[in-house]
Design an enzyme around this catalytic site. Structure first.
Site, PDB file in Angstrom:
ATOM      1  N   GLN A 109       3.677 -22.650 -93.882  1.00  0.00           N
ATOM      2  CA  GLN A 109       4.751 -22.730 -94.870  1.00  0.00           C
ATOM      3  C   GLN A 109       4.227 -23.439 -96.106  1.00  0.00           C
ATOM      4  OE1 GLN A 109       8.145 -25.624 -94.843  1.00  0.00           O
ATOM      5  NE2 GLN A 109       9.331 -23.824 -94.241  1.00  0.00           N
ATOM      6  N   HIS A 183       8.563 -21.851 -99.023  1.00  0.00           N
ATOM      7  CA  HIS A 183       9.693 -22.770 -98.812  1.00  0.00           C
ATOM      8  C   HIS A 183      10.554 -22.797-100.065  1.00  0.00           C
ATOM      9  CE1 HIS A 183      12.159 -25.786 -97.183  1.00  0.00           C
ATOM     10  NE2 HIS A 183      11.259 -26.623 -96.705  1.00  0.00           N
ATOM     11  N   GLY A 184      11.706 -22.134 -99.988  1.00  0.00           N
ATOM     12  CA  GLY A 184      12.657 -22.122-101.082  1.00  0.00           C
ATOM     13  C   GLY A 184      13.940 -22.846-100.743  1.00  0.00           C
ATOM     14  N   ALA A 185      13.872 -23.798 -99.825  1.00  0.00           N
ATOM     15  CA  ALA A 185      15.075 -24.452 -99.296  1.00  0.00           C
ATOM     16  C   ALA A 185      14.983 -25.969 -99.413  1.00  0.00           C
ATOM     17  CB  ALA A 185      15.259 -24.055 -97.828  1.00  0.00           C
ATOM     18  N   HIS A 186      16.068 -26.640 -98.975  1.00  0.00           N
ATOM     19  CA  HIS A 186      16.086 -28.071 -98.669  1.00  0.00           C
ATOM     20  C   HIS A 186      15.814 -28.967 -99.869  1.00  0.00           C
ATOM     21  CE1 HIS A 186      14.950 -26.930 -94.242  1.00  0.00           C
ATOM     22  NE2 HIS A 186      16.118 -26.426 -94.636  1.00  0.00           N
ATOM     23  N   TYR A 188      13.509 -28.720-102.297  1.00  0.00           N
ATOM     24  CA  TYR A 188      12.168 -28.768-102.872  1.00  0.00           C
ATOM     25  C   TYR A 188      12.142 -27.949-104.167  1.00  0.00           C
ATOM     26  CZ  TYR A 188      10.452 -31.038 -98.606  1.00  0.00           C
ATOM     27  OH  TYR A 188      10.229 -31.920 -97.576  1.00  0.00           O
TER      28      TYR A 188
END
Length: 388
Positions: A109, A183-186, A188
């Site tokens: 990731q 990673h396009g979430a959370h 960041y």
């Protein structure tokens, strides 16, 4: 839980799955989880056995924790491991070789932390963090707006970040990984471009919800060009943020459709849809969770995740006082597993990511197959202090 889900056979989880040249023996995935056992961005050699044990435990696909891209301020701290630099790549080769020797499949990731990285953080402490509008939002915050900690990213700086994603994607492929996840979430960097609280730009990287997907779309296209057409690219997205558990990018299915369509068309193969509780419906009037809606809208395969087999309660809700009338029974199949079996049966998702339970028990997949339910419900935060 829909009627009949408790009687669905667990064998549905052990059917093979194919995505863009990657053949998986079953539907169980160990998702990316930040363990941060690294020094100056170099992963600990302990990851070799850590991942190998999960393959031997029956997990169909492993996804490494967030690996920082080739960009000077992509790491939040030196403990965030890297996907660039020969010192880090040498350890990753050992991990990949061990996983493949055990018969497993592994993806990595890729992440840029944005302003999750604090001012003055190492490495490159003299450089400011990168974000769409220079804003920082504290973790678990309900603040109406972020605090300015840097200048908004210039277009040249955005281009450099996109290039960093692409280069790390190429390096991951060259290292032997079976695919990448962006990673396009959370909360960041990519998610900061999505999130109106953090993205107040007025150029082509800001604006309405669709316009705010532009950075992600350009990252995906650059990674696809770097790895070629026959290499799996997953994309993780979430409504919630580590800065705000109740944040929502999309308030309606119509908004979600507008948001997802550009991303789906940019060159990804599967959406990894992160929710905190897999059984909670995303919108009123429908039982579908976010992964179910994502698949319905885009037609692409999805992975669902969120507190699966953490305990034996039937379906604990977000309200800690509401835990259903069924008594705790360690010999009973966890209700969250019943729920995801129903999702697979109805075609609402394709892969099932089991996180903390696999940290607690590397044999989770084999135990599900064998019905050893007494081995579930034993995760504790103390387990995060070691790489076992």
């Amino acid at each position: 839980m829909a009627a009949g889900e408790s009687s669905l056979p667990v064998g549905r989880l052990f059917e093979p799955f194919h995505v863009n040249g990657l053949d998986l023996p079953n539907r169980i995935v160990m998702p990316a989880m930040g363990r941060h056992f690294g020094e100056d961005g170099v992963p600990s050699g302990g990851y070799v056995d850590y991942f190998r044990r999960r393959v031997e435990g029956g997990t169909g696909l492993l996804i490494t924790e967030v690996a920082a891209i080739d960009h000077p301020v992509s790491q939040a701290t030196p403990g965030y491991i890297r996907m660039h630099g020969e010192d880090a790549l040498a350890v990753w080769r050992r991990v990949v070789q061990a996983v493949h020797a055990a018969g497993g499949r592994i993806m990595t990731q890729l992440v840029h932390c944005g302003t999750v990285r604090k001012v003055g953080a190492s490495p490159n402490a003299e450089l400011p963090p990168l974000s769409p509008s220079g804003l920082h939002m504290p973790f678990e915050s309900s603040a109406e707006e972020g605090t300015k900690v840097a200048e908004p990213a210039t277009v040249a700086e955005i281009d450099a970040a996109i290039a960093g994603f692409a280069n790390s994607a190429r390096l991951a492929k060259d290292t032997g990984f079976d695919g990448i996840e962006i990673h396009g979430a959370h909360g960041y960097l990519i998610d900061q471009f999505f999130w109106a609280k953090m993205n107040q730009r007025t150029d082509r990287y800001g604006g309405d919800l669709v316009d705010r997907t532009r950075f992600a779309v350009e990252v995906i296209r650059a990674c696809r060009e770097a790895v070629g057409p026959d290499f799996p690219i997953f994309f993780r997205w979430s409504q919630w943020k580590q800065q705000d558990y109740f944040a929502r990018l999309c308030e309606t299915p119509q908004a979600m459709e507008r948001f997802l369509e550009p991303i789906a068309g940019a060159g990804i193969d599967l959406f990894d849809v992160s929710t905190r509780r897999v059984w909670e419906p995303e919108f009123p009037g429908s039982h579908l969770n976010a992964a179910g809606w994502t698949k319905k809208i885009t037609g692409l395969p999805t992975m669902t995740v969120g507190s699966i087999v953490l305990d034996h309660e039937p379906l604990p809700s977000s309200d800690a006082t509401d835990h259903s009338a069924v008594a705790f029974d360690p010999t009973r199949r966890p209700g969250s597993l019943d729920h995801v079996l129903g999702m697979i049966d109805r075609g609402e998702c394709d892969l099932v990511a089991i996180g903390r339970a696999i940290i607690a028990n590397p044999d989770t997949a084999n135990d599900i197959r064998a019905g050893r339910w007494e081995r579930f419900g034993h995760f504790s935060r103390d387990m995060l202090s070691t790489l076992a």
